[in-house]
Design a protein around this motif. Structure first.
Motif, short mmCIF file in Angstrom:
data_model
loop_
_atom_site.label_atom_id
_atom_site.label_comp_id
_atom_site.label_asym_id
_atom_site.label_seq_id
_atom_site.Cartn_x
_atom_site.Cartn_y
_atom_site.Cartn_z
N ALA A 92 50.18 83.61 31.99
CA ALA A 92 50.13 83.63 30.53
C ALA A 92 50.21 82.24 29.91
N LYS A 93 50.75 81.28 30.62
CA LYS A 93 50.84 79.93 30.08
C LYS A 93 49.51 79.19 30.13
N SER A 94 48.53 79.73 30.81
CA SER A 94 47.27 79.02 30.97
C SER A 94 46.11 79.62 30.17
N TYR A 95 46.38 80.62 29.37
CA TYR A 95 45.31 81.19 28.55
C TYR A 95 45.90 81.81 27.28
N VAL A 96 45.02 82.19 26.38
CA VAL A 96 45.39 82.91 25.17
C VAL A 96 44.61 84.21 25.18
N LEU A 97 45.29 85.29 24.91
CA LEU A 97 44.69 86.62 24.97
C LEU A 97 44.77 87.27 23.59
N PHE A 98 43.63 87.68 23.05
CA PHE A 98 43.57 88.38 21.77
C PHE A 98 43.42 89.88 22.03
N SER A 99 44.01 90.68 21.17
CA SER A 99 43.77 92.12 21.25
C SER A 99 42.34 92.39 20.80
N MET A 100 41.84 93.59 21.06
CA MET A 100 40.45 93.93 20.72
C MET A 100 40.15 93.74 19.24
N GLY A 101 41.11 94.03 18.39
CA GLY A 101 40.88 93.87 16.96
C GLY A 101 41.23 92.50 16.44
N LEU A 102 41.64 91.61 17.32
CA LEU A 102 42.01 90.22 16.99
C LEU A 102 43.26 90.11 16.12
N THR A 103 44.07 91.16 16.06
CA THR A 103 45.26 91.13 15.20
C THR A 103 46.53 90.74 15.95
N SER A 104 46.45 90.58 17.27
CA SER A 104 47.59 90.07 18.03
C SER A 104 47.08 89.04 19.02
N THR A 105 47.96 88.10 19.33
CA THR A 105 47.60 87.02 20.23
C THR A 105 48.76 86.76 21.18
N THR A 106 48.45 86.67 22.46
CA THR A 106 49.46 86.37 23.48
C THR A 106 49.10 85.03 24.12
N GLY A 107 50.11 84.19 24.23
CA GLY A 107 49.93 82.87 24.83
C GLY A 107 51.26 82.35 25.32
N PRO A 108 51.35 81.06 25.57
CA PRO A 108 52.59 80.47 26.10
C PRO A 108 53.82 80.72 25.22
#
Length: 193
Positions: A92-108
């Protein structure tokens, strides 16, 4: 000979006048216009709609034309009942992940959720204009001094460049939106920190 000089002189004069009047017209075309006083709500709508706010703050739905804004949930933030898919916490520290609707973001930093910007009590309903300006200018949650910083990917430093009148106009526009009840989840801190 005198006739030729007179004709040539008249022609030169006409050419000079023609060139000067073209320059004048060109100057008039590019002369800055005086500012027109606009309705703040209209101005706010223009600024909001042209600066990507819907990209993260409006849920999407899939249609035959692809992903589109859900007109029933405009600017209501990350849907409270939407479950996030699992992800690989080790990388998870090496990428950013958006939910399908772009309303949440996961990253470092963990997972952040787009806020409800509608005038419902679960959104901006209880906010003051000063809170909104403080939120954008300083990047603070709910615009409250001493609160946590706004999390990525919120580009608050970009929006901090707006004038006070622009931010007031955006806030005025948001107050005219349909209030939508949606309690956006609290951010989830990274387990990797």
């Amino acid at each position: 000979m005198k006739t030729n000089i007179l004709i040539l002189g008249t022609l030169s004069c006409a050419l000079l006048i023609a060139c000067n009047s073209k320059e004048k017209k060109t100057e008039e075309l590019y002369e800055p216009t005086t500012a027109i006083v606009e309705d703040p709500v209209e101005r706010g709508g223009y600024l909001l709609n042209s600066n990507g706010c819907h990209d993260c703050h409006s849920p999407k739905k899939f249609t035959e034309k692809g992903m589109e804004l859900d007109p029933d949930r405009l600017l209501s933030g990350h849907p409270a009942n939407e479950e996030l898919p699992p992800y690989d916490e080790k990388t998870a520290k090496s990428y950013v992940l958006f939910s399908m609707g772009l309303t949440s973001t996961t990253g470092p930093w963990g997972t952040s959720f787009a806020a409800n910007l509608t005038p419902h009590a679960t959104g901006l309903g209880t906010w003051t204009e000063d809170q909104f300006i403080n939120c954008i200018r300083k990047g603070l949650y709910k615009g409250l001094d001493g609160s946590r910083p706004l999390l990525p990917p919120m580009p608050w430093k970009h929006y901090a460049n707006f004038t006070d009148n622009d931010l007031k106009a955006i806030f005025a526009y948001l107050k005219t939106m349909k209030p939508i009840e949606n309690i956006v989840p609290a951010p989830i801190a990274s387990k990797m920190n």
